[in-house]
Design an enzyme around this catalytic site. Structure first.
Site, PDB file in Angstrom:
ATOM      1  N   ASP A 199       0.859  -1.182   0.000  1.00 38.30           N
ATOM      2  CA  ASP A 199       0.000   0.000   0.000  1.00 38.30           C
ATOM      3  C   ASP A 199       0.894   1.230   0.000  1.00 38.30           C
ATOM      4  OD1 ASP A 199      -2.258   1.588   0.035  1.00 38.30           O
ATOM      5  OD2 ASP A 199      -3.199   0.551   1.709  1.00 38.30           O
ATOM      6  N   GLU A 223      -9.982   7.190   4.853  1.00 35.48           N
ATOM      7  CA  GLU A 223      -8.864   6.668   5.639  1.00 35.48           C
ATOM      8  C   GLU A 223      -8.764   7.345   7.003  1.00 35.48           C
ATOM      9  OE1 GLU A 223      -5.321   5.403   3.607  1.00 35.48           O
ATOM     10  OE2 GLU A 223      -6.195   5.886   1.663  1.00 35.48           O
TER      11      GLU A 223
END
Length: 882
Positions: A362, A562
């Site tokens: 990621d 997020e």
């Protein structure tokens, strides 16, 4: 999973699946089984879960009971992928690898971001992949057309197969976060976020959504999506809760394989990874939904049995469906970052579960591994990450990785394994045969972007995702021939109803014009009411001249993504409850009130429920919000048009302190249990709910900025002409005639800090403010400090003040110019300023509404992050002069 109760060893995937029946997908809720078989299956399901967990605990002994992070791959299920090994393909991979230079191989394991890489870079470094991060578009233009996307895809493809330097022609792979449709592209069909899809309880619908998403992404020449997210969310304070289908692994397990099948096509058929499908990504491996306090990228302290039986549930069916890539997770497990956890990435995923695709990291996740940096991380690669996602520092990482292979820190065998996996997936996806993206069958077919048949699937998903929580006196469904007042901040805001990961990373900065062809909630209501001769009025503030028959109030969370969505409390609008005031004002005028609540998580909304006659959890429905009107209004002939089908896939809190609330928890006591959802046939009288709030549960007193402003705090800029202009999400704000520019910048993770640059032409300030002040006098008396991380990039040329305000004409400010000028330029430092210094300077600590204000009269450039109250440790906290 776990051990067979008969003691035969770990259950295989197939054996485990044989224990799962259709009853596993039926939500419990308040509805009781209508047959003896239903009762029996529910009891057997529960008994199986308990036996599995108990057997696993006995197997692991004291380590498992104490929460040790020891990994035992042999007790994880073995998966048999339906993607058969192709000897001819494997031979072609080996032949190609035999022709590749070391530099070409290293290039294949690097993925750079389109804002920081050019096609010429891709040619020179033989890059294996590129991505567009959230909010990144061709030419940095969010209104880039599908043809603009396709043109850039062609440019990178052409560069990757250019052999003028003697290298091998290896097509580059472009990855994108198409997580609820092709959400980076203007005009695309956007589906409800996963939390809503979880409530729908329809696996076949999930497959169709994946199919539609693949078709629209293919129009733009992109061949890889970073989805589905398979998090099983255990603490709804997590900012990514809405990306998870459920708190319960059964739903995630049932959906994962269907979404992969929709995106990639059925494995073992001719449509698998054909021109109408994409490479899918199961993410984030592993345990992202189970971090302590719901902190994004935090630490998961689950036992191995819980990690396997809860958090890995979706990966079983994703692998069984032949998913070709898996993304490593940002989180840690017992203090070790997953990007460096070889026992899980390699020992479990690749070796035990037989995954033969590749693992992608990621966003700079490898840089969080102990001893690593964004541009240097052999440990992550050796642990099993096959492709680094390194948006900006990719050149340095390329050279460092190359050096590490030459030195032996990374073995040639490990590099070859990673490259072989990447090439295998590229060949399976047909990249070597299909030519440039613009030559593929769906390329440039812009009529597919937001096509009517695609929007119809999304509208069905909206209808099925809605959960009716309250319907006193059968207020719903409504007759169409009424005077309907529509109000609330979300009523005509397609940006709010689509949420994060929508055109921009945070989903902020969007207006309705950015969604051609989409329908707002107001738009859907107006169409239905006016078509039947009724009247619908949009009133932003809820005012009216002609009393309505009913009011529909649309409100809820503003978009986030997020860690910027992490909260410390599930209380909705802690402090200034503006939406509650609107509901109460309508009730005071004897107007029946229907609340449509937009949110990315279950929240404590007892006051709002009390002020509503009917209450609908609409989640984040996407672009086709006409589906809401389909359900809450009767058909033209007065019959029920569409009944409510949604059932909660997340438990709904009864009190503001119920942050961790999951099915099968001890002392499970929700307001609405997992599986709850009324239909029009149900009688509903919720009664008056408790509105008690423990003041210590509110989130606003000690943390003000963590990745972004922490609710209810907001970021503002101001000068003499405009004292307070809100800075929305991660958008750049230019104040006045460029006296002060605030931009998002990376510190620890993506855009978790803000850069502030003063021109020096006029005094200006950046500050955090909330509408309702907080009392931090106890913290001041207890010798706490205001702490923040700061990096000075240009020293101040004039006076600089750090202040705390306490309402109009109430403030305390400290002179900070000398302190800032003395900090090392370009280096992050943590400053701690004793609260009593602000108290002495004039701040009334019982009513602080601005806990952080930086004002400069001259030139200054600095970045700040992590603004909060901490202990004023001896020798660390300072007290500048005022």
């Amino acid at each position: 999973m776990g051990r067979d109760p008969k003691g035969r060893g770990p259950l295989s995937f197939e054996e485990f699946e044989s224990n799962i029946t259709a009853e596993h997908l039926r939500h419990t809720g308040l509805r009781q089984p209508t047959s003896l078989r239903g009762y029996v299956m529910r009891i057997l399901s529960f008994v199986f879960l308990i036996v599995s967990l108990t057997a696993a605990a006995e197997l692991y002994g004291s380590d498992e009971k104490s929460g040790s992070s020891a990994v035992h791959p042999e007790v994880w299920p073995a998966i048999h992928s339906p993607v058969a090994v192709d000897a001819a393909l494997e031979s072609a991979v080996n032949e190609l690898m035999g022709k590749m230079s070391l530099e070409e191989k290293v290039g294949q394991v690097i993925q750079a971001e389109i804002r920081h890489v050019t096609p010429e870079d891709a040619r020179e470094y033989h890059l294996g992949s590129i991505l567009n991060g959230g909010g990144s578009h061709p030419g940095n233009d969010k209104h880039a057309t599908p043809k603009d996307w396709l043109a850039l895809a062609d440019a990178f493809y052409d560069a990757s197969v250019d052999t003028s330097d003697g290298g091998q022609p290896i097509p580059i792979l472009w990855g994108s976060d198409a997580v609820h449709g092709h959400n980076n592209v203007i005009g695309a069909t956007l589906f409800p976020h996963n939390i809503g899809l979880g409530a729908a309880g329809n696996p076949e619908l999930i497959r169709r959504i994946g199919r539609v998403t693949a078709r629209e992404v293919a129009v733009t020449g992109i061949g890889w999506t970073f989805g589905p997210t398979l998090a099983v969310v255990r603490d709804d304070r997590w900012g990514r809760t809405y990306e998870g289908y459920s708190e319960d692994p059964a739903i995630v397990r049932a959906y994962a394989g269907k979404m992969v099948e929709g995106l990639q096509g059925p494995a073992g058929t001719d449509s698998f990874l054909d021109n109408h499908h994409l490479i899918a990504t199961a993410k984030h491996f592993l345990g992202d939904g189970g971090t302590e306090t719901g902190k994004d990228q935090g630490d998961n302290l689950a036992t191995e049995a819980e990690l396997r039986d809860i958090h890995a549930a979706g990966y079983l069916t994703a692998l069984q469906a032949g998913v070709q890539t898996v993304m490593a997770s940002f989180n840690s497990w017992h203090g070790r970052k997953l990007h460096g956890y070889g026992e899980l990435l390699t020992g479990v995923l690749k070796d035990r579960m037989g995954f033969d695709g590749f693992v992608v990291g990621d966003w700079n996740g490898h840089g969080q591994v102990a001893g690593c940096a964004n541009d240097d991380c052999a440990a992550s690669f050796n642990a099993g990450v096959d492709m680094f996602m390194v948006p900006e520092d990719w050149k340095a990482l390329f050279h460092n990785t190359l050096g590490q292979v030459k030195s032996g820190q990374i073995t040639q065998a490990r590099l070859d394994d990673a490259v072989r996996r990447i090439l295998r997936v590229k060949m399976r996806a047909g990249l070597f045969e299909r030519g440039k993206p613009s030559d593929r069958p769906l390329a440039a077919k812009t009529e597919l972007i937001g096509a009517p048949e695609h929007r119809a699937v999304a509208r069905q998903a909206v209808r099925e995702s809605l959960v009716l929580l309250k319907n006193n006196d059968g207020l719903l469904p409504l007759r169409r021939q009424q005077k309907v007042l529509v109000t609330g901040p979300g009523a005509d805001s397609i940006g709010q109803q689509t949420g994060g990961w929508t055109i921009t990373w945070q989903g902020t900065g969007n207006v309705n014009a950015d969604f051609p062809g989409a329908t707002s909630i107001w738009g859907g209501i107006r169409e239905v009411v006016e078509s039947a001769g009724g009247s619908a009025t949009l009133s932003p503030d809820g005012s009216f001249n002609d009393p309505p028959d009913v009011a529909i109030v649309v409100f809820g969370e503003q978009p986030y993504a997020e860690f910027q969505g992490d909260v410390e409390s599930l209380e909705y609008q802690a402090g200034a409850k503006r939406d509650l005031e609107l509901l109460q004002s309508l009730k005071a005028k004897n107007v029946p009130v229907i609340s449509v609540f937009l949110s990315g998580r279950a929240m404590w909304v007892n006051p709002e429920l009390n002020a509503s006659d009917a209450f609908v959890a609409a989640w984040l429905p996407g672009t086709e919000a006409g589906g809401i009107a389909d359900v809450i209004f009767r058909a033209a002939d007065e019959a029920v048009h569409h009944d409510f089908k949604g059932r909660l896939s997340y438990s709904w809190p009864k009190s503001v302190t119920q942050n961790v609330l999951n099915r099968f928890d001890e002392a499970y006591d929700p307001l609405f249990p997992y599986g709850f959802g009324l239909t029009y046939a149900d009688q509903s009288d919720l009664g008056q709910l408790s509105e008690f709030i423990d003041p210590s549960a509110r989130s606003s007193r000690k943390v003000y900025f963590a990745g972004g402003p922490v609710a209810p705090w907001q970021l503002f800029v101001g000068d003499a002409a405009d004292p307070a202009v809100a800075v929305s999400g991660s958008m750049t704000s230019t104040q006045g005639s460029k006296h002060l520019i605030v931009r998002p910048v990376d510190y620890k993770v993506q855009e978790d800090a803000r850069s502030a640059e003063w021109s020096g032409k006029a005094a200006a300030e950046v500050f955090l403010r909330a509408e309702t002040p907080v009392d931090i006098s106890r913290e001041s008396n207890g010798d706490l400090a205001l702490a923040f991380d700061v990096r000075v990039d240009q020293a101040p040329t004039g006076a600089v003040q750090l202040g705390m305000d306490c309402g109009k004409d109430c403030s305390g400010a400290l002179e900070m110019g000398e302190v800032l000028a003395g900090l090392p330029k370009g280096e992050w430092q943590t400053l701690r300023i004793r609260l009593r210094c602000f108290d002495d300077a004039g701040t009334d600590m019982t009513r602080v509404d601005v806990p952080f204000r930086v004002r400069s009269e001259g030139k200054l450039k600095l970045s700040f992050a992590n603004v909060k109250l901490v202990s004023a440790a001896d020798g660390e906290a300072i007290c500048p002069s005022n």
